[in-house]
Design a protein around this motif. Structure first.
Motif, PDB file in Angstrom:
ATOM      1  N   VAL A  43       0.946  -1.208  -0.093  1.00 40.55           N
ATOM      2  CA  VAL A  43       0.036   0.104  -0.032  1.00 40.55           C
ATOM      3  C   VAL A  43       1.010   1.303   0.025  1.00 40.55           C
ATOM      4  O   VAL A  43       0.573   2.323  -0.585  1.00 40.55           O
ATOM      5  CB  VAL A  43      -0.886   0.054   1.180  1.00 40.55           C
ATOM      6  N   GLY A  44       1.865   1.327   0.769  1.00 45.19           N
ATOM      7  CA  GLY A  44       2.827   2.383   0.824  1.00 45.19           C
ATOM      8  C   GLY A  44       3.651   2.622  -0.544  1.00 45.19           C
ATOM      9  O   GLY A  44       3.723   3.756  -0.854  1.00 45.19           O
ATOM     10  N   VAL A  45       4.063   1.674  -1.051  1.00 41.70           N
ATOM     11  CA  VAL A  45       4.604   1.650  -2.552  1.00 41.70           C
ATOM     12  C   VAL A  45       3.647   2.373  -3.361  1.00 41.70           C
ATOM     13  O   VAL A  45       4.066   2.928  -4.094  1.00 41.70           O
ATOM     14  CB  VAL A  45       5.029   0.313  -2.869  1.00 41.70           C
ATOM     15  N   GLN A  46       2.557   1.852  -3.302  1.00 40.44           N
ATOM     16  CA  GLN A  46       1.352   2.357  -4.325  1.00 40.44           C
ATOM     17  C   GLN A  46       1.153   3.832  -3.941  1.00 40.44           C
ATOM     18  O   GLN A  46       0.974   4.652  -4.938  1.00 40.44           O
ATOM     19  CB  GLN A  46       0.104   1.452  -4.281  1.00 40.44           C
ATOM     20  N   ASP A  47       1.063   4.210  -2.833  1.00 43.74           N
ATOM     21  CA  ASP A  47       0.839   5.525  -2.489  1.00 43.74           C
ATOM     22  C   ASP A  47       2.107   6.333  -3.113  1.00 43.74           C
ATOM     23  O   ASP A  47       1.845   7.341  -3.583  1.00 43.74           O
ATOM     24  CB  ASP A  47       0.986   5.746  -0.795  1.00 43.74           C
ATOM     25  N   LYS A  49       4.019   5.725  -5.621  1.00 40.70           N
ATOM     26  CA  LYS A  49       4.003   5.731  -7.296  1.00 40.70           C
ATOM     27  C   LYS A  49       2.547   6.736  -7.422  1.00 40.70           C
ATOM     28  O   LYS A  49       2.832   7.386  -8.592  1.00 40.70           O
ATOM     29  CB  LYS A  49       3.633   4.306  -7.759  1.00 40.70           C
ATOM     30  N   ALA A  50       1.713   6.902  -6.851  1.00 33.37           N
ATOM     31  CA  ALA A  50       0.611   7.707  -7.077  1.00 33.37           C
ATOM     32  C   ALA A  50       0.489   9.285  -6.622  1.00 33.37           C
ATOM     33  O   ALA A  50      -0.204   9.856  -6.855  1.00 33.37           O
ATOM     34  CB  ALA A  50      -0.701   6.930  -6.407  1.00 33.37           C
TER      35      ALA A  50
END
Length: 71
Positions: A43-47, A49-50
């Motif tokens: 979730v942190g990695v996706q945050d 990236k976004a």
């Protein structure tokens, strides 16, 4: 079975019967914690990236916390 699975099964067989169930419960608990940690990291990695993550300024945080506590 994999080598790791075989080793785990052999280790459980070495334990007295009354310790096997708690050992398995402990392993399952640790595996669940690890799975949850992996999910939180993703979730942190996706945050990141976004673009939903910004630099955290600790001094600014302390100033705002002190200002809020003195109100």
């Amino acid at each position: 079975m994999t080598s790791t699975t075989e080793k785990a099964a052999a280790a459980l067989e070495l334990l007295p019967e009354e310790l096997r169930e708690p050992a398995v419960a402990y392993l399952l608990e640790q595996a669940e914690k690890f799975r949850a940690l992996q999910q939180d990291i993703e979730v942190g990695v996706q945050d990141v990236k976004a673009g939903r993550v910004r630099e955290w300024n600790f001094e600014d945080f302390l100033r705002r916390a002190q200002a809020a506590s003195s109100e």
